[in-house]
Scaffold this motif. Structure first.
Motif, PDB file in Angstrom:
ATOM      1  N   GLY A  59      45.041  70.137  30.024  1.00 28.52           N
ATOM      2  CA  GLY A  59      45.784  69.146  29.278  1.00 28.52           C
ATOM      3  C   GLY A  59      44.818  67.733  29.394  1.00 28.52           C
ATOM      4  O   GLY A  59      43.739  67.743  29.589  1.00 28.52           O
ATOM      5  N   ILE A  60      45.429  66.643  29.097  1.00 28.71           N
ATOM      6  CA  ILE A  60      44.885  65.575  28.747  1.00 28.71           C
ATOM      7  C   ILE A  60      44.062  64.888  29.799  1.00 28.71           C
ATOM      8  O   ILE A  60      43.006  64.235  29.639  1.00 28.71           O
ATOM      9  CB  ILE A  60      45.809  64.696  28.147  1.00 28.71           C
ATOM     10  CG1 ILE A  60      45.188  63.087  27.922  1.00 28.71           C
ATOM     11  CG2 ILE A  60      47.069  64.228  29.404  1.00 28.71           C
ATOM     12  CD1 ILE A  60      46.149  62.070  27.209  1.00 28.71           C
ATOM     13  N   THR A  61      44.595  64.929  31.217  1.00 23.26           N
ATOM     14  CA  THR A  61      43.722  64.599  32.289  1.00 23.26           C
ATOM     15  C   THR A  61      43.600  65.567  33.386  1.00 23.26           C
ATOM     16  O   THR A  61      43.531  65.248  34.551  1.00 23.26           O
ATOM     17  CB  THR A  61      44.531  63.325  32.923  1.00 23.26           C
ATOM     18  OG1 THR A  61      45.970  63.759  33.339  1.00 23.26           O
ATOM     19  CG2 THR A  61      44.724  62.142  32.164  1.00 23.26           C
ATOM     20  N   SER A  62      43.176  66.718  32.952  1.00 22.26           N
ATOM     21  CA  SER A  62      42.934  68.046  33.851  1.00 22.26           C
ATOM     22  C   SER A  62      41.541  68.650  33.578  1.00 22.26           C
ATOM     23  O   SER A  62      41.488  69.608  32.271  1.00 22.26           O
ATOM     24  CB  SER A  62      44.192  69.036  33.228  1.00 22.26           C
ATOM     25  OG  SER A  62      45.367  68.599  33.757  1.00 22.26           O
ATOM     26  N   SER A 124      49.490  72.012  27.251  1.00 25.69           N
ATOM     27  CA  SER A 124      49.837  70.471  26.847  1.00 25.69           C
ATOM     28  C   SER A 124      48.862  70.151  25.660  1.00 25.69           C
ATOM     29  O   SER A 124      48.861  70.833  24.732  1.00 25.69           O
ATOM     30  CB  SER A 124      49.836  69.578  28.005  1.00 25.69           C
ATOM     31  OG  SER A 124      50.167  68.262  27.679  1.00 25.69           O
ATOM     32  N   MET A 125      47.946  69.312  26.094  1.00 27.07           N
ATOM     33  CA  MET A 125      46.838  68.810  24.876  1.00 27.07           C
ATOM     34  C   MET A 125      46.120  70.155  24.668  1.00 27.07           C
ATOM     35  O   MET A 125      46.231  70.354  23.354  1.00 27.07           O
ATOM     36  CB  MET A 125      45.934  67.861  25.356  1.00 27.07           C
ATOM     37  CG  MET A 125      44.573  67.710  24.562  1.00 27.07           C
ATOM     38  SD  MET A 125      43.393  66.765  25.397  1.00 27.07           S
ATOM     39  CE  MET A 125      42.620  67.948  26.562  1.00 27.07           C
ATOM     40  N   GLY A 126      45.960  70.936  25.435  1.00 30.44           N
ATOM     41  CA  GLY A 126      45.158  72.054  25.285  1.00 30.44           C
ATOM     42  C   GLY A 126      45.888  73.197  24.282  1.00 30.44           C
ATOM     43  O   GLY A 126      45.235  73.871  23.662  1.00 30.44           O
ATOM     44  N   ALA A 127      47.112  73.133  24.382  1.00 34.45           N
ATOM     45  CA  ALA A 127      47.996  73.916  23.766  1.00 34.45           C
ATOM     46  C   ALA A 127      47.827  73.533  22.232  1.00 34.45           C
ATOM     47  O   ALA A 127      47.775  74.390  21.235  1.00 34.45           O
ATOM     48  CB  ALA A 127      49.449  74.042  24.243  1.00 34.45           C
ATOM     49  N   VAL A 145      48.287  81.631  23.364  1.00 32.85           N
ATOM     50  CA  VAL A 145      49.445  81.356  24.107  1.00 32.85           C
ATOM     51  C   VAL A 145      49.500  79.818  24.220  1.00 32.85           C
ATOM     52  O   VAL A 145      48.406  79.355  24.767  1.00 32.85           O
ATOM     53  CB  VAL A 145      49.378  82.094  25.505  1.00 32.85           C
ATOM     54  CG1 VAL A 145      50.419  81.777  26.311  1.00 32.85           C
ATOM     55  CG2 VAL A 145      49.080  83.568  25.359  1.00 32.85           C
ATOM     56  N   LEU A 146      50.546  79.174  24.020  1.00 38.37           N
ATOM     57  CA  LEU A 146      50.655  77.835  24.195  1.00 38.37           C
ATOM     58  C   LEU A 146      51.806  77.658  25.176  1.00 38.37           C
ATOM     59  O   LEU A 146      52.769  78.108  25.271  1.00 38.37           O
ATOM     60  CB  LEU A 146      51.142  77.194  22.631  1.00 38.37           C
ATOM     61  CG  LEU A 146      50.235  76.997  21.784  1.00 38.37           C
ATOM     62  CD1 LEU A 146      49.735  78.188  21.133  1.00 38.37           C
ATOM     63  CD2 LEU A 146      50.770  76.385  20.490  1.00 38.37           C
ATOM     64  N   ALA A 147      51.371  76.541  26.061  1.00 39.77           N
ATOM     65  CA  ALA A 147      52.224  76.193  27.288  1.00 39.77           C
ATOM     66  C   ALA A 147      52.653  74.657  27.039  1.00 39.77           C
ATOM     67  O   ALA A 147      51.722  73.894  27.227  1.00 39.77           O
ATOM     68  CB  ALA A 147      51.565  76.400  28.624  1.00 39.77           C
ATOM     69  N   ASP A 148      53.836  74.546  26.689  1.00 37.84           N
ATOM     70  CA  ASP A 148      54.333  73.050  26.716  1.00 37.84           C
ATOM     71  C   ASP A 148      53.611  72.267  25.916  1.00 37.84           C
ATOM     72  O   ASP A 148      53.056  71.248  26.440  1.00 37.84           O
ATOM     73  CB  ASP A 148      54.718  72.475  28.038  1.00 37.84           C
ATOM     74  CG  ASP A 148      56.086  72.155  28.145  1.00 37.84           C
ATOM     75  OD1 ASP A 148      56.942  72.911  28.181  1.00 37.84           O
ATOM     76  OD2 ASP A 148      56.167  70.731  28.050  1.00 37.84           O
ATOM     77  N   ALA A 233      52.364  83.329  21.428  1.00 44.03           N
ATOM     78  CA  ALA A 233      53.703  82.960  22.361  1.00 44.03           C
ATOM     79  C   ALA A 233      53.530  81.613  22.916  1.00 44.03           C
ATOM     80  O   ALA A 233      52.796  80.889  22.851  1.00 44.03           O
ATOM     81  CB  ALA A 233      53.258  84.080  23.619  1.00 44.03           C
ATOM     82  N   LEU A 234      54.820  81.115  23.086  1.00 39.48           N
ATOM     83  CA  LEU A 234      55.013  79.549  23.662  1.00 39.48           C
ATOM     84  C   LEU A 234      55.948  79.737  24.737  1.00 39.48           C
ATOM     85  O   LEU A 234      56.895  80.266  24.681  1.00 39.48           O
ATOM     86  CB  LEU A 234      55.672  78.998  22.468  1.00 39.48           C
ATOM     87  CG  LEU A 234      55.681  77.313  22.642  1.00 39.48           C
ATOM     88  CD1 LEU A 234      55.799  76.848  21.296  1.00 39.48           C
ATOM     89  CD2 LEU A 234      56.677  76.946  23.381  1.00 39.48           C
ATOM     90  N   LEU A 235      55.231  79.149  25.794  1.00 40.58           N
ATOM     91  CA  LEU A 235      55.986  78.996  27.133  1.00 40.58           C
ATOM     92  C   LEU A 235      56.259  77.501  27.356  1.00 40.58           C
ATOM     93  O   LEU A 235      55.657  76.872  27.041  1.00 40.58           O
ATOM     94  CB  LEU A 235      55.110  79.351  28.345  1.00 40.58           C
ATOM     95  CG  LEU A 235      54.221  80.593  28.225  1.00 40.58           C
ATOM     96  CD1 LEU A 235      53.315  80.903  29.451  1.00 40.58           C
ATOM     97  CD2 LEU A 235      55.022  82.049  27.942  1.00 40.58           C
ATOM     98  N   TYR A 236      57.542  77.273  27.798  1.00 42.59           N
ATOM     99  CA  TYR A 236      57.948  75.690  27.867  1.00 42.59           C
ATOM    100  C   TYR A 236      58.792  75.830  29.025  1.00 42.59           C
ATOM    101  O   TYR A 236      59.523  76.669  29.644  1.00 42.59           O
ATOM    102  CB  TYR A 236      58.681  75.283  26.594  1.00 42.59           C
ATOM    103  CG  TYR A 236      60.040  75.987  26.420  1.00 42.59           C
ATOM    104  CD1 TYR A 236      61.293  75.410  26.736  1.00 42.59           C
ATOM    105  CD2 TYR A 236      60.035  77.174  25.831  1.00 42.59           C
ATOM    106  CE1 TYR A 236      62.406  76.184  26.217  1.00 42.59           C
ATOM    107  CE2 TYR A 236      61.088  78.006  25.292  1.00 42.59           C
ATOM    108  CZ  TYR A 236      62.316  77.194  25.585  1.00 42.59           C
ATOM    109  OH  TYR A 236      63.494  77.866  25.315  1.00 42.59           O
ATOM    110  N   GLY A 237      58.765  74.447  29.707  1.00 47.58           N
ATOM    111  CA  GLY A 237      59.651  74.294  30.533  1.00 47.58           C
ATOM    112  C   GLY A 237      61.144  74.059  30.463  1.00 47.58           C
ATOM    113  O   GLY A 237      61.521  73.386  29.295  1.00 47.58           O
ATOM    114  N   ALA A 238      62.054  74.514  31.297  1.00 50.65           N
ATOM    115  CA  ALA A 238      63.428  74.428  31.022  1.00 50.65           C
ATOM    116  C   ALA A 238      63.837  72.949  31.224  1.00 50.65           C
ATOM    117  O   ALA A 238      64.711  72.604  30.204  1.00 50.65           O
ATOM    118  CB  ALA A 238      64.396  75.420  31.707  1.00 50.65           C
TER     119      ALA A 238
END
Length: 291
Positions: A59-62, A124-127, A145-148, A233-238
């Motif tokens: 992600g953006i700051t990772s 995040s940004m990476g997705a 695979v995209l996470a959030d 696939a897309l994973l996301y937080g509830a």
């Protein structure tokens, strides 16, 4: 700009990596690899193994090292490779920091390391980068695979974390921070991950953060998402404010062939908020793509 504001910005513009952070790389079960994308040198952590390559985009700051705890859990299944995205970690900064420029970097890594039909996995940004790379179709992929992924964009409202919040955390890192201070912003994270962020956040370029955050609100994820080729696939937080229930429903309607998994008891930082559930979902998504 007042001089004190200019001085503060100049300090934030100076990327730094402490000796402790650099030394910590020796403890990782990964090899540093280097690839050129145009004039930029990009750093990649390669966890090795005979499995299908999975290119991980943080992600953006990772910086890449902050995804170590995820990569380690995948080595029995795939060959994880984590990119220090341009302007973070050990990778060079500079450029325009647009989604397509990030995608060009990803393509350069895949081609430069000779990766055959890798799976892209981004958080995040990476997705968002993974989605754009897949749609561009410049390199053969085995899946995405995209996470959030941030679903903000023109006419879609603001990204829920303000730029000031990101820059405030960067200022703490440049000044010198510790896990306790990081915990004030990210109280649910495992202690090791708070410590890693404290050591590595100062390696992020201010302009990379500013330009990417601007992109969250000027580059529309949905311009690319319906065209992402399968398998995807897309994973996301509830509880994510980034992929809301309405956003997940819109994404499902725009790309019905995608597999969706909601991660319980997790916000945007799904792997940090609920590691067991998020890692299990990621392994399941990857396993389906490896059949």
């Amino acid at each position: 700009m007042p001089q004190h504001e200019q001085d503060r910005q100049d300090r934030q513009d100076r990327r730094s990596i402490s000796q402790a952070a650099s030394a910590g790389l020796a403890d990782l079960p990964a090899t540093s690899r280097w690839v050129r994308s145009g004039a930029a040198r990009l750093h990649v952590l390669d966890y090795g193994g005979p499995g299908v390559p999975v290119v991980i985009l943080p992600g953006i700051t990772s910086p890449a090292v902050t995804m170590d705890f995820v990569a380690r859990e995948l080595t029995d299944l795939v060959r994880p490779l984590v990119i220090d995205v341009r302007g973070r970690g050990l990778s060079d900064g500079g450029g325009r920091y647009t989604l397509e420029e990030y995608a060009e970097d990803t393509e350069a890594v895949i081609e430069g390391l000779g990766l055959e039909r890798p799976v892209l996995f981004g958080h995040s940004m990476g997705a968002r980068i993974a989605a754009v790379t897949a749609v561009r179709g410049k390199v053969p992929l085995g899946g995405t695979v995209l996470a959030d992924p941030p679903m903000s964009g023109p006419g879609r409202g603001l990204y829920p974390t303000s730029l000031d919040a990101f820059l405030g955390q960067l200022a703490q890192a440049v000044r010198g921070t510790d896990a306790d201070e990081v915990a004030a912003s990210w109280p649910r994270w495992p202690r090791r991950e708070q410590e890693l962020r404290a050591r590595w956040l100062s390696s992020c370029e201010r302009e990379a953060i500013v330009a990417t955050h601007r992109g969250f609100e000027t580059e529309d994820f949905f311009d690319w998402w319906p065209s992402v080729p399968g398998p995807v696939a897309l994973l996301y937080g509830a509880d994510s404010p980034v992929v809301t229930a309405a956003g997940a429903a819109e994404a499902a309607a725009a790309l019905p062939s995608a597999a969706f998994t909601e991660i319980p008891d997790a916000g945007h930082m799904i792997f940090w908020d609920n590691p067991p559930a998020a890692l299990a979902a990621l392994r399941s998504a990857l396993t389906a793509m490896l059949r």
